[in-house]
Each structure stands twice: as C-alpha cells, then as structure tokens.
Design a protein around this motif. Sequence first.
Motif, mmCIF file in Angstrom:
data_model
loop_
_atom_site.group_PDB
_atom_site.id
_atom_site.type_symbol
_atom_site.label_atom_id
_atom_site.label_comp_id
_atom_site.label_asym_id
_atom_site.label_seq_id
_atom_site.Cartn_x
_atom_site.Cartn_y
_atom_site.Cartn_z
ATOM 1 N N LEU A 113 14.826 4.305 42.218
ATOM 2 C CA LEU A 113 16.222 4.490 42.609
ATOM 3 C C LEU A 113 17.111 3.825 41.563
ATOM 4 O O LEU A 113 17.308 2.608 41.601
ATOM 5 N N PRO A 114 17.643 4.594 40.620
ATOM 6 C CA PRO A 114 18.493 4.003 39.568
ATOM 7 C C PRO A 114 19.733 3.335 40.155
ATOM 8 O O PRO A 114 20.412 3.914 41.001
ATOM 9 N N ILE A 115 20.016 2.140 39.711
ATOM 10 C CA ILE A 115 21.166 1.396 40.222
ATOM 11 C C ILE A 115 22.474 2.077 39.837
ATOM 12 O O ILE A 115 23.495 1.920 40.525
ATOM 13 N N ASP A 116 22.451 2.893 38.760
ATOM 14 C CA ASP A 116 23.696 3.540 38.331
ATOM 15 C C ASP A 116 24.077 4.741 39.190
ATOM 16 O O ASP A 116 25.081 5.413 38.910
ATOM 17 N N LEU A 117 23.328 5.011 40.256
ATOM 18 C CA LEU A 117 23.763 6.005 41.235
ATOM 19 C C LEU A 117 24.990 5.513 41.997
ATOM 20 O O LEU A 117 25.701 6.312 42.620
#
Length: 395
Positions: A113-117
Amino acid sequence: MVIEQLPKPASRQPGPGELFQLLRDGAPRTRAELASVTGQARSTVATRIDMLMAAGLIVTVGEAHSTGGRPPAVFAFSPESRVVLAVDLGATHARMALTDLASNIIADSEDKLPIDLGPDAVLAWVCTKGDEMLAASNRGRRELVSVGVGLPGPVEFSSGRPINPPIMPGWDDADVAGRLGAHFDAPVLVDNDVNIMALGEHRSEWPEVSDLLFVKVATGIGSGIIADGSLRRGARGAAGDIGHIAVPGAESIPCRCGNLGCLEAVAGSDAIARRLREGGIEVAGSGQIVALVRSGDLSAARALRQAGRDVGTVLAACVSMLNPSMIVIGGSIAEAGEQLMAGIREVVYSRSLPLATQHLRVVASRARGDAAILGASALAIDHVLSADAIDAALA
C-alpha cells in the motif's frame, strides 16, 4: 532576622496506578510483598488490588508458600484483558497487528500500500483492517483501549499530525489521530516510523541498554534515538532524520526532498539499485538487492558495502554527538547480511573518537521485521497503562 519556614507541599499519595507499575513486569507478588516495596499499609494495598482486579488488569495466579495459617494469594498482570492495534505504515507497505497489553501479537496483516495514495485511502485501509482483525479475534470494540501508528515522515507527536513529510504527498498536517480516534473510539498515538522501530527494538531486545541508536536502511534512511532509556523526538519530531544529512562528495546527487547529496539519495535502496543498473544489472527495490547479495553477486555485495560506508560517514558524527553504547541496524536492506554492517563498522570505528567507540557495539536488529509493530504496540500500551492513566480510569 527570622526566616519563616514555608510549609512543604503535600506529596502526592501514590494511587493504584503506581502499584500496578510494579506488576507490569509479569512477576507474581503477594499483598505483603507489595506492601513491603511500596511502604503502604496492607489495608491500602488490599483495596487497590481489589480495584485493579475489578478492572481486569490483574488476576490471582495461585498461592504462595505459607509459614503458618492460610496461604497468601499471589497476583500478577493480566495482559490478555485488553487489546491494542499497532499500525506500521511504510513508503510502500502497510502492516497492522492486534496485540495484548504485553505486546504479544494475536493477529496481523500486511499489504502493499503506497503511502503516496494519500491519507483517505491509507487510513480507510487501517479502519477496515482493524475492524476485520477485531472481529476475527472475537474482541469487541470495548476491549480495544488504544491504537499506535508509525508514519514514514516527521510527526508532531503532541497532535499526531505529519509535518512536511517529504515522501508523503497530501499528508501534511493530516489529522491522523483524530480520524482514527473517531472511528475506533480510542486514543491514537502517532509517531515517526523509525522512532517506533527504535522503541520496539529497545523494549523487546535491549531493555538494559540506556543509550541506543536505531538506524533503518531501506527506501529511506532514518534513525531513532534512545537516550537515558527514553525515546527522544526533538522539538518538532524531526530528531534522528539522518537520511537528509549531506554526504561529502555527493553534492551533485538530487534527493526527493529537494536538496542535493542527502544520505538517502546516496545509500538508500533506490540509490543502490541505480548503481547496479548503471553496471548492467537490472534490479528494482530492496528485495531484489538482498536476493542478489545472498546469491553471491560481487557487484551487489560491493555496492552494499559502499552504501554501508556512506551510512557510516554520517553515523560517525552521530556517535561523537550522542555517544550511544549501541547502534542497531534494521530495515529491508539490512536483511542482506554482513556487507552493509561491515561498511558501517569500517567507517564508524575509524572516524569516531576512541573514547566514544571504546565500548560501542554495532549490531543487526534482533526484532527485524517486527520492530515497528512492537514499537507501535508499546507506544499505545504506555499511554493507557501509565500510573496517571490507570488512576484516571479507576477514579
């Protein structure tokens, strides 16, 4: 001249919370033993034990040997009585665990789950996974007493809000604690991810070490500072952000924070991968780098050792400044083994003052992938099991 003696302020009468702290280590004790340690009357100790038992925080665990008469009951901490959620949010992953009040993991889950979402998507995952975990473990919302969260950027600990995080677009000043607290109806503690890794490593593996520097080497590079046995965050939560200290000779290398020559841009996993690709080896991410080193690839081993030297250059200054007795190296790149460690030791021991390195140990993380979860759990537990918190809850 007569100097009037002012009356001394009344000392705070220790409450059940302070008595409870003696039992948090899990060792069973009798009423008489607790009275002897605290200096309180047995009747006072008995009343406070009854209060802690009614709250489910302690239980009887048998009887002590009697020298005559009825054997005295023995009491101990009951960590299973409540649960906390521990959340580790990284640059590209999200992990959550449900633990008891002694940080024993009951259930856990991990996703890419990329934090930049952004906060909406990531915090929605936290809420959904948390609800699923509680239901699957047959633990009700009333048993959840707190939530601990680690974020990959600077955090203002008092508010639980990220502050200008360089790799977290859309997260600046996001009310992480408020959003999650409203959903779970429990206090939420938010901190930098490396701080909670340092806390988890210290509590679980090195509780006897009072001055420890934990260093995470992965996509980003950062450190958590344990000084005099306590975590040090700094004025705005930015203490230990060594990934954005400039490395001599690397002034032309751009960093995603906007500066040039940062340690993260020189020795992070992306930098190591770039160096290998320039040498004709196609690799992406820390997992492939670790696999190459473990397979015996000499180019990968040399690149990792050089990354260790670059990290060691910054750590040598940290050793002179903080004088830790132990440096613990963790993070995904540290999983590759001794090449990174050898590079770090080579520079730290040669460039730091002999007095500072005389008893300094540089070791690999023992908690490894669990460090952040254990630290987030400890952060949440400390908040609800402090003496003041127990007293307030039982008032």
